[in-house]
Design a protein around this motif. Structure first.
Motif, short mmCIF file in Angstrom:
data_model
loop_
_atom_site.label_atom_id
_atom_site.label_comp_id
_atom_site.label_asym_id
_atom_site.label_seq_id
_atom_site.Cartn_x
_atom_site.Cartn_y
_atom_site.Cartn_z
N THR A 112 -70.45 -13.15 7.12
CA THR A 112 -71.78 -13.45 6.59
C THR A 112 -72.88 -12.93 7.53
O THR A 112 -73.99 -12.63 7.07
N ASP A 113 -72.58 -12.84 8.82
CA ASP A 113 -73.55 -12.30 9.78
C ASP A 113 -73.26 -10.83 10.05
O ASP A 113 -73.30 -10.37 11.19
N TYR A 114 -73.00 -10.08 8.98
CA TYR A 114 -72.56 -8.69 9.11
C TYR A 114 -73.53 -7.86 9.96
O TYR A 114 -73.10 -7.13 10.85
N LEU A 115 -74.83 -7.95 9.69
CA LEU A 115 -75.78 -7.11 10.41
C LEU A 115 -75.78 -7.43 11.90
O LEU A 115 -75.85 -6.52 12.73
N HIS A 116 -75.68 -8.70 12.24
CA HIS A 116 -75.63 -9.09 13.65
C HIS A 116 -74.40 -8.46 14.31
O HIS A 116 -74.49 -7.88 15.40
N ALA A 117 -73.25 -8.58 13.67
CA ALA A 117 -72.02 -8.01 14.23
C ALA A 117 -72.10 -6.48 14.28
O ALA A 117 -71.58 -5.86 15.22
N PHE A 118 -72.76 -5.88 13.30
CA PHE A 118 -72.92 -4.43 13.26
C PHE A 118 -73.75 -3.97 14.45
O PHE A 118 -73.43 -2.98 15.12
N ARG A 119 -74.82 -4.71 14.74
CA ARG A 119 -75.66 -4.36 15.88
C ARG A 119 -74.92 -4.57 17.19
O ARG A 119 -75.10 -3.82 18.15
N ASP A 120 -74.06 -5.59 17.24
CA ASP A 120 -73.22 -5.78 18.43
C ASP A 120 -72.30 -4.58 18.63
O ASP A 120 -72.10 -4.12 19.76
#
Length: 242
Positions: A112-120
């Motif tokens: 659900t926090d895809y964008l956060h993980a993508f930025r990581d």
């Protein structure tokens, strides 16, 4: 062996950190995680020497703990801060490579926090400038200069439009020019990698925005066209330690 009493966290010495790591490793205690975040990535942003000293254990925990993976990724997003721990970071090369693999696996699960993980993931790959600014393409702005006439150009990618413009203090964005998105088959390097990752994971909104970000813009002043991502990278990619 790390002497934690000689390593700094936001409150001073990081002597409490090993016990907190032991605690979350055994019972995923929510309060302990809160204390770890405060010690290693204050307010989700500020990193300190203790952050990188703890990174190997966090990545090891990340194989089964999304919270550990998120904290490790957030630490990497702060890697270019003036944290005074470049020596510790340099020792983490293999750990960061493992973190990158774990984050990529997490993205495949479409969290659900895809964008956060993508930025990581971008930070773990050394793409710090994209990690810092990449948004959800609903209200994104990139500010750069035309490589031909040096005028300040605003590139907008959002629900309201995808254009280059001159930003006027009173009138807002004026002299708008529609962006020229890149064809996926023409993408190379970083652009191709992050586009393919978004497509693989069914993130069509992200993939579509990336074709604009890695496409071309027209300068409203001199009408020359330029590669948006290349100009933004040239202006914003720092070197570690700066």
């Amino acid at each position: 062996m790390i002497d934690w009493m000689q390593v700094l966290d936001p409150l001073g010495t990081a002597g409490r950190v090993p016990a907190l790591l032991d605690q979350v490793e055994h019972d995923e205690d929510a309060e302990a995680w809160d204390h770890l975040w405060d010690a290693l990535c204050l307010e989700g942003e500020t990193v300190v020497p203790a952050s990188f000293a703890a990174l190997p254990r966090l990545v090891a925990l990340g194989r089964r703990s999304p919270e550990a993976l998120s904290l490790a990724g957030s630490i990497m997003r702060g890697a270019l801060q003036d944290h005074g721990a470049d020596d510790l970071l340099l020792k983490c090369t293999d750990v960061v490579a493992q973190l990158r693999k774990l984050l990529d696996q997490r993205l495949k699960s479409r969290p659900t926090d895809y964008l956060h993980a993508f930025r990581d993931l971008l930070a773990a790959d050394g793409q710090y400038h994209w990690s810092a600014v990449l948004g959800d393409f609903t209200d994104d702005f990139y500010h750069l200069r035309c490589p031909c006439c040096d005028v300040k150009v605003t590139v907008a990618i959002g629900d309201y439009g995808r254009y280059s413009a001159i930003r006027d203090w009173h009138a807002g964005d004026i002299e708008k020019r529609e962006l020229k998105p890149a064809s996926p088959e023409d993408l190379v390097g970083t652009g191709r990698w992050i586009y393919d990752t978004a497509v693989r994971d069914g993130q069509d909104w992200l993939a579509k925005g990336l074709t604009c970000l890695f496409g071309r813009a027209e300068c409203p002043r001199c009408a020359s066209t330029f590669d948006i991502a290349a100009e933004y990278t040239a202006a914003n990619l720092p070197s570690p330690g700066e």
